[in-house]
Design an enzyme around this catalytic site. Structure first.
Site, PDB file in Angstrom:
ATOM      1  N   GLY A  13       0.839  -1.205   0.000  1.00 39.09           N
ATOM      2  CA  GLY A  13       0.000   0.000   0.000  1.00 39.09           C
ATOM      3  C   GLY A  13       0.867   1.246   0.000  1.00 39.09           C
ATOM      4  N   LYS A 103       3.055  -0.714  14.435  1.00 40.25           N
ATOM      5  CA  LYS A 103       3.064  -0.344  15.868  1.00 40.25           C
ATOM      6  C   LYS A 103       1.933  -0.998  16.634  1.00 40.25           C
ATOM      7  CE  LYS A 103       1.704   2.739  12.867  1.00 40.25           C
ATOM      8  NZ  LYS A 103       1.686   4.103  12.449  1.00 40.25           N
ATOM      9  N   ASP A 199      -2.975   5.175  17.964  1.00 40.23           N
ATOM     10  CA  ASP A 199      -1.692   5.068  17.260  1.00 40.23           C
ATOM     11  C   ASP A 199      -0.565   5.673  18.102  1.00 40.23           C
ATOM     12  OD1 ASP A 199      -0.242   4.668  14.517  1.00 40.23           O
ATOM     13  OD2 ASP A 199       0.239   6.707  15.123  1.00 40.23           O
ATOM     14  N   LYS A 203       2.724   3.869  19.960  1.00 36.76           N
ATOM     15  CA  LYS A 203       4.105   4.357  19.809  1.00 36.76           C
ATOM     16  C   LYS A 203       4.714   4.669  21.182  1.00 36.76           C
ATOM     17  CE  LYS A 203       3.246   6.156  15.179  1.00 36.76           C
ATOM     18  NZ  LYS A 203       2.641   7.265  14.421  1.00 36.76           N
TER      19      LYS A 203
HETATM   20  N1  NAI Z   1       1.278   5.371   6.127  1.00 35.53           N
HETATM   21  C1  NAI Z   1       2.156   5.821   7.013  1.00 35.53           C
HETATM   22  O1  NAI Z   1       2.485   7.018   7.043  1.00 35.53           O
HETATM   23  C2  NAI Z   1       2.780   4.896   7.988  1.00 35.53           C
HETATM   24  C3  NAI Z   1       2.360   3.588   8.132  1.00 35.53           C
HETATM   25  N2  NAI Z   1       2.966   2.776   9.049  1.00 35.53           N
HETATM   26  C4  NAI Z   1       2.546   1.391   9.199  1.00 35.53           C
HETATM   27  O2  NAI Z   1       2.905   0.673   8.041  1.00 35.53           O
HETATM   28  C5  NAI Z   1       1.946  -0.359   7.795  1.00 35.53           C
HETATM   29  C6  NAI Z   1       1.358  -0.187   6.404  1.00 35.53           C
HETATM   30  O3  NAI Z   1       0.751   1.095   6.339  1.00 35.53           O
HETATM   31  P1  NAI Z   1       0.210   1.690   4.965  1.00 35.53           P
HETATM   32  O4  NAI Z   1       1.115   1.337   3.858  1.00 35.53           O
HETATM   33  O5  NAI Z   1      -0.108   3.106   5.222  1.00 35.53           O
HETATM   34  O6  NAI Z   1      -1.159   0.886   4.833  1.00 35.53           O
HETATM   35  P2  NAI Z   1      -2.023   0.614   3.519  1.00 35.53           P
HETATM   36  O7  NAI Z   1      -3.402   0.340   3.990  1.00 35.53           O
HETATM   37  O8  NAI Z   1      -1.801   1.678   2.504  1.00 35.53           O
HETATM   38  O9  NAI Z   1      -1.371  -0.727   2.965  1.00 35.53           O
HETATM   39  C7  NAI Z   1      -1.577  -1.984   3.523  1.00 35.53           C
HETATM   40  C8  NAI Z   1      -1.568  -2.976   2.404  1.00 35.53           C
HETATM   41  O10 NAI Z   1      -1.649  -4.299   2.939  1.00 35.53           O
HETATM   42  C9  NAI Z   1      -2.511  -5.035   2.089  1.00 35.53           C
HETATM   43  N3  NAI Z   1      -3.069  -6.192   2.797  1.00 35.53           N
HETATM   44  C10 NAI Z   1      -4.055  -6.203   3.711  1.00 35.53           C
HETATM   45  N4  NAI Z   1      -4.292  -7.451   4.122  1.00 35.53           N
HETATM   46  C11 NAI Z   1      -3.416  -8.247   3.467  1.00 35.53           C
HETATM   47  C12 NAI Z   1      -3.194  -9.630   3.453  1.00 35.53           C
HETATM   48  N5  NAI Z   1      -3.905 -10.456   4.214  1.00 35.53           N
HETATM   49  N6  NAI Z   1      -2.221 -10.122   2.648  1.00 35.53           N
HETATM   50  C13 NAI Z   1      -1.497  -9.289   1.870  1.00 35.53           C
HETATM   51  N7  NAI Z   1      -1.679  -7.948   1.833  1.00 35.53           N
HETATM   52  C14 NAI Z   1      -2.636  -7.444   2.627  1.00 35.53           C
HETATM   53  C15 NAI Z   1      -3.584  -4.039   1.682  1.00 35.53           C
HETATM   54  O11 NAI Z   1      -4.252  -4.463   0.517  1.00 35.53           O
HETATM   55  C16 NAI Z   1      -2.757  -2.774   1.478  1.00 35.53           C
HETATM   56  O12 NAI Z   1      -2.271  -2.661   0.167  1.00 35.53           O
HETATM   57  C17 NAI Z   1       0.929  -0.251   8.935  1.00 35.53           C
HETATM   58  O13 NAI Z   1       1.323  -1.106   9.982  1.00 35.53           O
HETATM   59  C18 NAI Z   1       1.050   1.193   9.368  1.00 35.53           C
HETATM   60  O14 NAI Z   1       0.665   1.383  10.700  1.00 35.53           O
HETATM   61  C19 NAI Z   1       4.002   3.207   9.837  1.00 35.53           C
HETATM   62  C20 NAI Z   1       4.452   4.482   9.750  1.00 35.53           C
HETATM   63  C21 NAI Z   1       3.861   5.439   8.841  1.00 35.53           C
HETATM   64  N1  LIG Z   2      -1.007   7.207  10.978  1.00 35.41           N
HETATM   65  C1  LIG Z   2       0.312   7.456  11.444  1.00 35.41           C
HETATM   66  C2  LIG Z   2       1.298   7.022  10.414  1.00 35.41           C
HETATM   67  C3  LIG Z   2       2.661   6.934  10.943  1.00 35.41           C
HETATM   68  O1  LIG Z   2       2.961   6.271  11.912  1.00 35.41           O
HETATM   69  C4  LIG Z   2       0.496   8.924  11.731  1.00 35.41           C
HETATM   70  O2  LIG Z   2      -0.359   9.705  11.333  1.00 35.41           O
HETATM   71  O3  LIG Z   2       1.483   9.276  12.387  1.00 35.41           O
END
Ligand code: NAI
Ligand SMILES: N[C@@H](CC=O)C(=O)O
Ligand code: NA
Length: 431
Positions: A13, A103, A199, A203
């Site tokens: 994602g 997290k 969230d 953290k």
């Molecule tokens: N977006 C951000 O700024 C940040 C995100 N994170 C963490 O990183 C991780 C990913 O976040 P994002 O990329 O924003 O989320 P997102 O929702 O954009 O991506 C998650 C992806 O995982 C896929 N997915 C869901 N279930 C699945 C499964 N069973 N098998 C395979 N793929 C599956 C979804 O289709 C999606 O493409 C989360 O744990 C989030 O808390 C951490 C820091 C910052």
């Molecule tokens: N949803 C989180 C993504 C990063 O950890 C945020 O807004 O800080």
């Protein structure tokens, strides 16, 4: 030629797609840094048909088979607890290193994941899980490993900071700003995790665990979000030369008997505009770390978003890959101190209380009497008269949070108090 280090990516994602781009961008440079080629062996996604942009030979919907193949490192960027927890435990038990930004998972299950890593000699890295791109966990875990951290305080949620900054600077509404944060890829899949403080609490649990060599879970962290902050709260803060931020505060506390405990909390805080954290806008994060020998350190940068978070993931991935090439693992975590968690009610805080009161003699004395009865001492009082009412703004000295809370409850019941307009904790002002 050295054997390649094979990597499985789970989830593609916001963050996963940037990790894919960075991994495929310049393989020669990555190989030179690691000391071996880094091979992206597969990408597990839920719906392969939704990813025409990815190299099709790498895509699979079978995450378990990908993890069980001959990969060395599993990078998890799906999020949530299940099914990810079982997948990562299984990978670690088989000696495969894990890099994750999850997290929610770490703040509940770090203990069993770290044990699984210790038993098999794998690495478990999660720099992306806290404060996005900012190198925070590695400095806390490694650079400060010989010092004694006493306090870690700051802004660790980009989405809520983005919303509060917009409300403060442009007067934008809460809902429209949250939609924008989601569009920009800052918010969690369920944005209530951001706005309700879950969230940031996750953290805080991760930070407190590493900083104080203990196991603190999300449930141990006192949590309040920003859903209750209205534009009138922001305006009131502004008129007093202050602003509102959602802060995460983790402290090492020495009890009267000399024993130690940990206090970890997340809640909105009113800070003066002159405070360094007041200038942290948008999805940026900033964290102060205080340690006995080092003094105060400040970490600042992009706390959310695909590319910034991918930077932290790649950093961990390169470290884990280097360790594989060297035939070892990186430093393990220590949780030996096992400090208990101090309840929020006993945690010393300071309140800013804004009241609408009847404009008649003796009101101030009645209000002050309630503070005194709860052992709460007042730092400043401001009074402004209107036609038949007056506003009183009281800032307290430090007192246990429970005493402050019951003071406000009792003040609310006074006949002379027409309304408790706002109650907020205060940081960064002279006592
Ligand atoms: N977006 C951000 O700024 C940040 C995100 N994170 C963490 O990183 C991780 C990913 O976040 P994002 O990329 O924003 O989320 P997102 O929702 O954009 O991506 C998650 C992806 O995982 C896929 N997915 C869901 N279930 C699945 C499964 N069973 N098998 C395979 N793929 C599956 C979804 O289709 C999606 O493409 C989360 O744990 C989030 O808390 C951490 C820091 C910052
Ligand atoms: N949803 C989180 C993504 C990063 O950890 C945020 O807004 O800080
Ligand atoms: Na980070």
């Amino acid at each position: 030629m050295t054997e390649p280090v094979k990597v499985a990516l789970l989830g593609c994602g916001t963050v996963g797609s940037e990790v894919t781009r960075m991994l495929l961008d310049d393989p020669g440079e990555l190989a030179a840094r690691v000391g071996a080629p880094v091979e992206l062996a597969g990408i597990a996604v839920r719906r392969p048909d939704k990813h025409p942009e990815l190299p099709q030979h790498l895509i699979t919907s079978d995450a378990t088979a990908l993890i069980d193949s001959d990969v060395d490192i599993v990078v998890e960027l799906i999020g949530g607890i299940d099914p990810v927890r079982g997948w990562l435990l299984s990978a670690l038990r088989k000696g495969k290193s894990v890099v994750t930004g999850n997290k929610a998972l770490l703040s509940e299950h770090a203990s069993e994941l770290a044990e699984a890593a210790d038993e098999s000699g794998a690495d478990l890295y999660y720099e992306a899980a806290v404060a996005g791109a900012i190198p925070l966990l590695r400095p806390v875990r490694e650079s400060l490993a010989g010092d004694r951290i006493t306090r870690v305080m700051g802004i660790v949620n980009g989405t809520t900071n983005f919303i509060l900054s917009a409300m403060d600077s442009t007067g934008a509404g809460y809902a429209e700003t949250l939609d924008e944060a989601t569009r920009l890829g800052y918010a969690e899949a369920d944005p209530t995790a951001d706005v309700d403080g879950y969230d940031a609490a996750s953290k805080a649990a991760i930070i407190a665990s590493l900083a104080f060599h203990s196991r603190v879970t999300a449930a141990d962290v006192h949590r309040e979000g920003i859903a209750g902050i209205s534009s009138s709260d922001i305006t009131a803060a502004k008129s007093l030369g202050r602003t509102v931020k959602l802060l995460s505060i983790c402290e090492r506390v020495t009890e009267e008997d000399g024993s130690e405990s940990v206090s970890a909390r997340v809640h909105p805080v009113m800070i003066p505009k002159s405070h360094q954290l007041a200038g942290v806008g948008g999805a940026f994060n900033a964290v102060y770390v205080e340690a006995e020998a080092a003094g105060q350190l400040m970490f600042y940068g992009q706390g959310a978003g695909g590319a910034p978070t991918a930077s932290a993931v790649l950093g961990d991935l390169v470290s884990a890959a280097r360790n594989k090439v060297a035939g070892g693992r990186g430093p393990r975590e220590s949780a030996h101190a096992a400090l208990p968690v101090r309840p929020m009610g006993q945690t010393p805080t300071r309140y800013h209380v804004s009241l609408d009161v009847a404009d008649k003699p003796g009101v101030l004395a009645q209000v002050a009497q309630v503070f005194a009865a709860h052992g709460v001492s007042i730092s400043t009082v401001r009074q402004r008269d209107r036609r038949s009412t007056a506003s009183l703004v009281v800032v307290t000295h430090q007192a246990p949070d429970a005493a402050l809370r019951s003071t406000v409850d009792e003040i609310d019941k006074l006949d002379v108090v027409r309304e408790v307009i706002s109650v907020m904790r205060v940081e960064g002002e002279a006592e």
